[in-house]
Design an enzyme around this catalytic site. Structure first.
Site, PDB file in Angstrom:
ATOM      1  N   LYS A   1      39.369 114.525  58.316  1.00 55.35           N
ATOM      2  CA  LYS A   1      38.872 115.388  59.927  1.00 55.35           C
ATOM      3  C   LYS A   1      40.701 115.794  60.630  1.00 55.35           C
ATOM      4  O   LYS A   1      39.834 117.034  61.790  1.00 55.35           O
ATOM      5  CB  LYS A   1      37.565 113.653  60.831  1.00 55.35           C
ATOM      6  CG  LYS A   1      36.969 113.548  60.056  1.00 55.35           C
ATOM      7  CD  LYS A   1      35.761 114.699  60.145  1.00 55.35           C
ATOM      8  CE  LYS A   1      34.483 114.073  60.186  1.00 55.35           C
ATOM      9  NZ  LYS A   1      34.139 113.113  58.902  1.00 55.35           N
TER      10      LYS A   1
ATOM     11  N   SER B   1      37.477 111.489  50.901  1.00 54.31           N
ATOM     12  CA  SER B   1      37.417 112.447  51.929  1.00 54.31           C
ATOM     13  C   SER B   1      38.115 111.558  53.073  1.00 54.31           C
ATOM     14  O   SER B   1      38.582 112.028  53.988  1.00 54.31           O
ATOM     15  CB  SER B   1      36.384 112.682  52.821  1.00 54.31           C
ATOM     16  OG  SER B   1      35.369 111.721  52.207  1.00 54.31           O
TER      17      SER B   1
ATOM     18  N   GLU C   1      31.656 114.965  69.541  1.00 55.84           N
ATOM     19  CA  GLU C   1      30.517 113.969  68.777  1.00 55.84           C
ATOM     20  C   GLU C   1      31.307 113.059  67.654  1.00 55.84           C
ATOM     21  O   GLU C   1      32.817 113.198  67.245  1.00 55.84           O
ATOM     22  CB  GLU C   1      29.336 114.762  68.000  1.00 55.84           C
ATOM     23  CG  GLU C   1      29.728 115.420  66.822  1.00 55.84           C
ATOM     24  CD  GLU C   1      30.309 115.960  66.274  1.00 55.84           C
ATOM     25  OE1 GLU C   1      30.671 116.798  67.533  1.00 55.84           O
ATOM     26  OE2 GLU C   1      30.853 116.178  65.798  1.00 55.84           O
TER      27      GLU C   1
HETATM   28  C1  LIG Z   1      33.662 112.150  58.628  1.00 56.39           C
HETATM   29  C2  LIG Z   1      33.089 112.232  56.719  1.00 56.39           C
HETATM   30  C3  LIG Z   1      32.592 112.397  56.216  1.00 56.39           C
HETATM   31  C4  LIG Z   1      31.485 113.622  56.023  1.00 56.39           C
HETATM   32  O1  LIG Z   1      31.505 115.164  56.937  1.00 56.39           O
HETATM   33  P1  LIG Z   1      31.992 115.943  56.177  1.00 56.39           P
HETATM   34  O2  LIG Z   1      31.932 116.855  57.288  1.00 56.39           O
HETATM   35  O3  LIG Z   1      30.523 116.561  55.537  1.00 56.39           O
HETATM   36  O4  LIG Z   1      33.261 116.295  55.629  1.00 56.39           O
HETATM   37  C5  LIG Z   1      32.908 112.066  54.812  1.00 56.39           C
HETATM   38  N1  LIG Z   1      32.970 111.345  54.565  1.00 56.39           N
HETATM   39  C6  LIG Z   1      34.868 111.058  55.283  1.00 56.39           C
HETATM   40  C7  LIG Z   1      35.704 110.173  55.022  1.00 56.39           C
HETATM   41  C8  LIG Z   1      34.126 111.360  57.057  1.00 56.39           C
HETATM   42  O5  LIG Z   1      34.977 110.697  57.974  1.00 56.39           O
END
Ligand SMILES: *Cc1c(COP(=O)(O)O)cnc(C)c1O
Length: 425
Positions: free
Chosen positions: A100, A400, A122
């Protein structure tokens, strides 16, 4: 077509730029149009401005810790059947623990260029809220974060983090009290305070230019991963896999591989007994939060609440680019359920010493299932360029984010389950 559920009194504006096939657009009240136009022009100017790019690159390197490593998960790949070499793009090692921050660093620089003094966001899992609160502190801006009350309970440590960083966290008590409702509240705030506030949308959703702009800022994931896999394997991967909530980490990874002969897989949350979040797999096109895309809605166009074990995937919509990539067939979208995601979570913890986010665990679980499916592997092998037929498959998974934030959540689930035994593995 569905009206934007949270903008009932607004004037709908159709057409304009930012379309992915039929998807995307700008379905917003007239009052927001000047602001979207300003944001678009500032962003387009910035992405061609060496001074902006240099400042962003410096923050990415020295503040967030980029480039993030590409790590070969040998014990995880063995547990998947040994058919493939599996590489994890370690976005969990970013400052604040997820991808993020890539988007927030870009957008806070734009907010400063526009002379805004306040950021609005948000958040679902809390990761985007923390990333926004972080860059607000970094840039000396005020910050208000909207968060569903259910998510505030699920992600308590992130609520504390945001408050420590100086942000105001506003509990949202409407609807299912999760991400969609928080997004609606954030949009309301933005409409009211647009003169001095910038709304940092946390994913590749919302009206143009957000889906394209956020992908742009997240494409650093794919650009690095592509360079790193070429260095490490001497060739492109056979496949790249990412989880899909709004779709930003997936869009960022896929961006660098769209023109390559690389199979791309987006993994949605199949949820469990209480519902799912598979907007692409099980939804239909409609308008939500300013853009036209697949979403979960009933036949009357009422948005159906999403459900997933991973708060960051609990969104009934999905970015418009993914809708287009689904329709054109360039990306294959699938889903894994809560139990599969939890099993993969446990695998990575015990086999690799890495605690992944429950969101990312969906991508890991899909990889595990795929590699245990002989026919699927054979098909992927068959689609390869001639000359590579013999070697193992090479897979890149976007990790992610890290999972420390989910520990409270998992304990709560185990408690409800009546005795803290391990679920699903
Ligand atoms: C917010 C988040 C996601 C999902 O958001 P995307 O916009 O689809 O990437 C996935 N993994 C993590 C660790 C997140 O914080």
């Amino acid at each position: 077509m569905t009206r934007p559920s949270d903008l009932k009194d607004g004037v709908l504006v159709d057409g304009g730029p930012g379309r992915f096939g039929p998807y995307g657009g700008q379905y917003v009240p007239e009052t927001l149009m000047p602001c979207l136009r300003e944001l678009e022009s500032v962003w387009l100017a910035a992405r061609g401005d060496p001074a902006f790019l240099a400042e962003l690159a410096e923050l990415q390197a020295d503040y967030s810790g980029r480039p993030t490593p590409l790590y070969r998960a040998r014990r995880f790949e063995a547990a998947c059947g040994g058919q493939a070499r599996v590489w994890l793009k370690r976005e969990d090692l970013n400052h604040t623990g997820a991808h993020k921050i890539n988007n927030c660093l870009g957008q806070v620089l734009l907010a400063r260029r526009m002379g805004k003094r306040r950021l609005i966001a948000e958040t679902g899992a809390g990761q985007h809220g923390v990333a926004t609160a972080t860059v607000a502190a970094l840039a000396g801006l005020e910050c208000t974060v909207y968060m569903g009350e259910v998510d505030m309970r699920r992600q308590e440590p992130n609520v504390q983090r945001m408050r420590l960083l100086g942000a105001e966290v506003v509990p949202v008590l409407t609807g299912a009290r999760t991400l969609k409702d928080a997004t609606s509240e954030a949009i309301r705030d933005w409409v009211t305070n647009v003169a001095h506030s910038h709304y940092i949308i946390g994913s590749t959703v919302g009206p143009h230019p957000y889906p394209t702009m956020v992908r742009d800022f997240q494409s650093v994931i794919g650009i690095e991963a592509r360079r790193q896999i070429l260095e490490k394997e001497g060739r492109l991967p056979d496949a790249a896999i990412a989880c899909v909530g709004g779709g930003s980490n997936a869009a960022g990874l896929f961006a660098a591989f769209l023109d390559d002969p690389v199979a791309l897989f987006g993994v949605e949350a199949g949820g469990g007994a209480h519902g799912h979040s598979a907007a692409l797999g099980l939804g239909t096109p409609g308008v939500l939060h300013g853009s036209y895309s697949y979403l979960l809605q009933d036949p009357d166009g009422q948005v159906v609440p999403a459900h997933s074990i991973a708060a960051g995937l609990d969104y009934p919509g999905v970015g418009p680019e993914h809708s287009h990539l689904k329709d054109t067939g360039r990306v294959t979208y699938d889903s894994v359920d809560d139990a599969e995601a939890q099993a993969a979570f446990g695998d990575l913890c015990r086999l690799e010493g890495i605690i992944p986010a429950l969101e990312s665990s969906h991508a890991l679980a899909f990889c595990r299932r795929f590699l245990r499916d002989e026919a699927a592997c054979a098909r992927l092998r068959a689609s390869r360029t001639v000359g590579l037929d013999g070697g193992p498959l090479v897979i890149v998974i976007n990790l992610s984010g890290r999972g420390d934030k989910d520990m409270h959540d998992r304990n709560e689930m185990h408690d409800q389950d009546g005795g803290g035994h391990e679920q699903a593995r």
